[in-house]
Design a protein around this motif. Structure first.
Motif, short mmCIF file in Angstrom:
data_model
loop_
_atom_site.label_atom_id
_atom_site.label_comp_id
_atom_site.label_asym_id
_atom_site.label_seq_id
_atom_site.Cartn_x
_atom_site.Cartn_y
_atom_site.Cartn_z
N THR A 88 0.81 -1.23 0.00
CA THR A 88 0.00 0.00 0.00
C THR A 88 0.84 1.27 0.00
OG1 THR A 88 -0.13 -0.11 2.42
CG2 THR A 88 -1.96 -1.09 1.17
N PRO A 115 -7.64 -6.85 -5.45
CA PRO A 115 -8.05 -6.97 -4.04
C PRO A 115 -9.27 -7.86 -3.86
CG PRO A 115 -7.42 -4.71 -4.52
CD PRO A 115 -7.44 -5.44 -5.84
N SER A 116 -10.22 -7.80 -4.80
CA SER A 116 -11.42 -8.61 -4.65
C SER A 116 -11.10 -10.10 -4.75
CB SER A 116 -12.46 -8.22 -5.70
OG SER A 116 -11.97 -8.43 -7.01
N ARG A 119 -9.65 -11.27 -1.54
CA ARG A 119 -10.69 -11.52 -0.54
C ARG A 119 -11.40 -12.85 -0.79
NH1 ARG A 119 -11.11 -5.69 -0.62
NH2 ARG A 119 -12.49 -5.77 -2.43
N LEU A 126 -8.97 -7.98 5.30
CA LEU A 126 -9.38 -6.58 5.25
C LEU A 126 -8.36 -5.82 4.40
CD1 LEU A 126 -10.28 -6.12 9.03
CD2 LEU A 126 -11.80 -6.72 7.13
N ILE A 127 -8.48 -5.99 3.10
CA ILE A 127 -7.55 -5.35 2.17
C ILE A 127 -8.26 -4.19 1.50
CG2 ILE A 127 -8.17 -7.04 0.39
CD1 ILE A 127 -5.40 -6.66 -0.81
N PRO A 128 -7.66 -3.01 1.49
CA PRO A 128 -8.31 -1.87 0.85
C PRO A 128 -8.35 -2.03 -0.67
CG PRO A 128 -6.09 -1.27 1.54
CD PRO A 128 -6.36 -2.64 2.10
N ASP A 129 -9.43 -1.53 -1.28
CA ASP A 129 -9.51 -1.58 -2.74
C ASP A 129 -8.41 -0.75 -3.39
OD1 ASP A 129 -11.72 -3.26 -2.89
OD2 ASP A 129 -13.13 -1.59 -2.64
N SER A 130 -7.82 0.15 -2.61
CA SER A 130 -6.76 1.01 -3.13
C SER A 130 -5.38 0.36 -3.07
CB SER A 130 -6.74 2.32 -2.35
OG SER A 130 -6.50 2.07 -0.96
N ALA A 131 -5.31 -0.87 -2.58
CA ALA A 131 -4.00 -1.54 -2.51
C ALA A 131 -3.34 -1.52 -3.88
CB ALA A 131 -4.17 -2.97 -2.02
N THR A 245 1.54 -8.59 4.69
CA THR A 245 0.92 -7.27 4.57
C THR A 245 1.94 -6.21 4.97
OG1 THR A 245 0.07 -6.84 6.80
CG2 THR A 245 -1.12 -8.46 5.46
N LYS A 291 -6.66 -5.16 12.24
CA LYS A 291 -6.77 -4.28 11.08
C LYS A 291 -6.57 -5.02 9.76
CE LYS A 291 -5.14 -0.26 13.70
NZ LYS A 291 -4.01 0.69 13.91
#
Length: 385
Positions: A88, A115-116, A119, A126-131, A245, A291
């Motif tokens: 990130t 990211p999807s 998941r 809990l991975i942000p879509d902005s990764a 991560t 987190k």
């Protein structure tokens, strides 16, 4: 051929079992209990992911594939479920993207995913879509060292290996017909070849044999030889593979437990530290876990460990005979978990007269003949070990 193997960790038991299966008379010696040393405090990631130079990559790739072959008919000690890593921050994104490209050129299974999809592979992630960069390494695995050692010890016993626990080697004396090992219980063993698989205690073996040190030893908190590992209580969170991560590395540890690693926290790690599961360090591990993974609100740390790494003085594996004492064969590596099954077969083959080309860059005399290497930097970033 009579072979004495010193050290009953993952590498030592592999060599002992394989040598006995090929007809050698083998004695396996450990100053403690089998598997109670470095193997017991390893993150146990089986991979050839961030391995350089290319000769070290090829060596670890051979280890990874040897695990898959050995476990092909089913194994309780290997979980070949793959590894996800995501970045990130810009520096990590650039490094991970570059690594993906390099591994792709080498033919190593390494995919850039969304990211999807990450998941889907780890439903509670809990991975942000902005990764920025998300990588999946489907061939990688994690290992349960105690179960692997149990498997190899069973093979060893079935092939007639004599196992001596709680006994140290105190001296070597060249004798007619080989070398005689003097043991701490007052007994002696006559062997044609001695294989040292003593890991971070290799310097004790080389000193006993009249040679200098070849391993980096612990000097101060946070150096390259040490790092924290935290074990959680059993959890209902959904994760069945390795996860790297920006803030925390995670892998399943059996029975619903998780094994946690955070390289940037290792600056205070020291052998023998009094580590409490209710400490601020444990709280930091838990805060980071919550987190990264859902369904971890009830997580607690049940054990904090200091993992101690077997680290050759120049960071590269040590594999081969000592030129001036051909009866002594040294094996020591930071990648012991990954390399164990390959070393079991290939070291045995070398002792019996074959040559393994993948060992060419890792012979011990480069360290025995030279001054100690510059001090190694400790791993502190995601994807390092």
């Amino acid at each position: 051929m009579k072979i004495a193997v010193i050290g009953a960790g993952m590498i030592g038991v592999s060599i002992a079992a394989e040598a006995a299966a090929r007809g050698a008379q083998v004695t396996l010696i450990d100053q403690g209990a089998p598997g109670a040393g470095t193997s017991a405090v390893s993150y146990a990631w089986v991979n050839s992911n961030n391995k350089e130079p290319e000769s070290y990559y090829e060596l670890n790739l051979a280890g990874l594939e040897a695990h898959h072959r050995l476990a092909a008919s089913g194994a309780d000690w290997l979980r070949p479920t793959g590894h996800i890593e995501f970045a990130t921050d810009p520096e990590h994104e650039v490094e991970l993207q570059s690594r993906l490209e390099r591994l792709g050129e080498l033919g190593y299974p390494a995919d850039k995913i969304t990211p999807s999809y990450a998941r889907e592979l780890v439903p509670d992630l809990l991975i942000p879509d902005s990764a920025g960069v998300v990588a999946y390494f489907p061939r990688e695995a994690h290992c349960y060292p105690s179960l692997y050692i149990r498997h190899q010890l069973r093979r060893a016993r079935e092939s007639g290996v004599k196992i001596l626990s709680g006994v140290a080697v105190e001296n070597f004396r060249e004798a007619p017909g080989g070398v005689r090992l003097g043991l701490s219980d007052g007994s002696t063993i006559l062997a044609d070849r001695v294989v040292s698989a003593a890991g971070r205690w290799t310097n004790t073996v080389t000193a006993t044999a009249g040679f200098g040190p070849v391993m980096t030893e612990y000097q101060e908190p946070g150096d390259v030889t040490v790092g924290y590992l935290a074990v959680t209580n059993p959890l209902s969170t959904s994760i069945d593979r390795l996860l790297t991560t920006p803030s925390l590395n995670i892998r399943p540890d059996g029975g619903g437990r998780l094994l946690l690693q955070a390289l940037d926290l290792d600056g205070t790690a020291a052998p023998g530290a009094d580590l409490r599961p209710d400490s601020s360090l444990a709280d930091e591990f838990l805060s980071r876990l919550r987190k990264v993974l859902g369904n971890t609100d009830n997580a607690s740390v049940t054990e904090l460990r200091v993992g101690e790494r077997a680290m050759p003085a120049d960071g590269r594996s040590i594999i081969g005979p000592v030129a001036s004492a051909s009866w002594l064969y040294l094996v020591a590596t930071h990648s012991g978990v990954t390399l164990a099954p390959f070393l079991g077969a290939s070291v045995t083959a070398e002792i019996m007269g074959e040559t393994e080309p993948l060992f060419a860059d890792f012979r011990p005399d480069r360290l025995l003949d030279n001054a100690p290497a510059a001090r190694l930097a400790a791993p502190r970033k995601p994807g390092q070990q």
